[in-house]
Design a protein around this motif. Structure first.
Motif, PDB file in Angstrom:
ATOM      1  N   ARG A 285      -5.599   6.286  -2.024  1.00  0.00           N
ATOM      2  CA  ARG A 285      -4.933   5.311  -2.182  1.00  0.00           C
ATOM      3  C   ARG A 285      -4.601   3.588  -2.891  1.00  0.00           C
ATOM      4  O   ARG A 285      -6.150   3.724  -3.861  1.00  0.00           O
TER       5      ARG A 285
ATOM      6  N   GLU B 278     -14.167   5.874   8.451  1.00  0.00           N
ATOM      7  CA  GLU B 278     -15.015   6.714   7.554  1.00  0.00           C
ATOM      8  C   GLU B 278     -15.206   8.045   8.236  1.00  0.00           C
ATOM      9  O   GLU B 278     -15.519   9.585   7.744  1.00  0.00           O
TER      10      GLU B 278
ATOM     11  N   LEU C  51     -12.187   4.959   2.749  1.00  0.00           N
ATOM     12  CA  LEU C  51     -10.917   4.028   1.596  1.00  0.00           C
ATOM     13  C   LEU C  51      -9.352   4.015   2.913  1.00  0.00           C
ATOM     14  O   LEU C  51      -8.226   2.914   2.818  1.00  0.00           O
TER      15      LEU C  51
ATOM     16  N   ARG D  60      -7.759   4.263  -4.911  1.00  0.00           N
ATOM     17  CA  ARG D  60      -9.371   4.898  -3.912  1.00  0.00           C
ATOM     18  C   ARG D  60      -8.680   6.230  -3.809  1.00  0.00           C
ATOM     19  O   ARG D  60      -7.909   6.311  -3.132  1.00  0.00           O
TER      20      ARG D  60
ATOM     21  N   ASP E 166     -13.956   8.049  -1.468  1.00  0.00           N
ATOM     22  CA  ASP E 166     -14.459   7.058  -0.906  1.00  0.00           C
ATOM     23  C   ASP E 166     -13.360   7.140   0.824  1.00  0.00           C
ATOM     24  O   ASP E 166     -12.589   7.081   0.599  1.00  0.00           O
TER      25      ASP E 166
ATOM     26  N   ASP F  47      -3.170   0.156  -3.362  1.00  0.00           N
ATOM     27  CA  ASP F  47      -2.626  -0.883  -3.522  1.00  0.00           C
ATOM     28  C   ASP F  47      -2.455  -1.870  -4.962  1.00  0.00           C
ATOM     29  O   ASP F  47      -3.206  -2.582  -5.558  1.00  0.00           O
TER      30      ASP F  47
ATOM     31  N   THR G  64       0.829  -1.342  -0.153  1.00  0.00           N
ATOM     32  CA  THR G  64      -0.213   0.012   0.015  1.00  0.00           C
ATOM     33  C   THR G  64       0.504   0.871  -0.187  1.00  0.00           C
ATOM     34  O   THR G  64       2.286   1.525   0.877  1.00  0.00           O
TER      35      THR G  64
ATOM     36  N   PHE H  49     -10.409   9.811  -2.098  1.00  0.00           N
ATOM     37  CA  PHE H  49     -11.029  11.054  -1.076  1.00  0.00           C
ATOM     38  C   PHE H  49     -10.047  12.321  -0.747  1.00  0.00           C
ATOM     39  O   PHE H  49      -9.964  12.847  -0.676  1.00  0.00           O
TER      40      PHE H  49
END
Length: 183
Positions: free
Chosen positions: A59, A154, A146, A67, A143, A61, A43, A69
């Motif tokens: 993020r 969250e 994430l 992903r 997201d 992976d 990650t 935010f």
């Protein structure tokens, strides 16, 4: 002024590195940059912050899709990197993104009179003015879960402001000193 950093997970914890975004034009470019910093396809969390106006967490992976935010989509959409991420999240194509070039920093089009409406009273702001494009939310986008498996739920992510990146790094188990060393 932007601050951007990459946190790569290693066997020994998190390794921070600052990053130049000069060559980044798309989310795919940013994901590739993160993958280059990865250790054994583990990650990588990329941070982008613009002077406490908004922050973004990306993020990556391995080869999975990134992903994303954003803490404040409307504010982010008024900056180059934030607009790139906002456009990706809303599924806008390059032609629609070019329409953003005619916007002033306050979100009005050149020559368009400003309204007295308080944008905080609205759920969304549509900077493309009637083009049918998805409206940009006045608030978080993306997201928010994430980082949930890494210790930041969250609800916690949605409540962050100010020095959010230090809080996130600390929650990930990355000492603030590691992040600050690249700031």
């Amino acid at each position: 002024m932007y601050f951007a950093a990459l946190l790569a997970r290693t066997e020994d914890g998190w390794e921070a590195s600052d990053t130049e975004l000069d060559e980044v034009e798309t989310l795919a470019d940013l994901a590739d940059l993160a993958r280059e910093a990865a250790v054994d396809d583990d990650t990588v969390v990329a941070f982008i912050e613009q002077e406490d106006a908004w922050f973004g967490v990306i993020r990556v992976d391995g080869e999975d899709d990134p992903r994303v935010f954003l803490s404040h989509a409307a504010a982010a959409s008024r900056s180059s990197y934030g607009a790139m991420l906002t456009d990706e999240l809303l599924g806008r194509d390059d032609d629609e993104a070019d329409d953003l070039d005619s916007l002033n920093l306050d979100g009005t089009e050149d020559g368009e009179p400003e309204t007295d409406d308080n944008p905080e009273d609205n759920d969304t702001i549509d900077p493309v003015n009637g083009s049918g494009s998805p409206a940009i939310p006045y608030g978080p986008l993306g997201d928010a879960a994430l980082l949930a498996d890494l210790g930041i739920g969250e609800k916690e992510l949605l409540s962050l402001n100010g020095d959010a990146l230090s809080v996130i790094a600390d929650s990930l188990g990355c000492s603030t000193d590691v992040l600050e060393s690249v700031r």
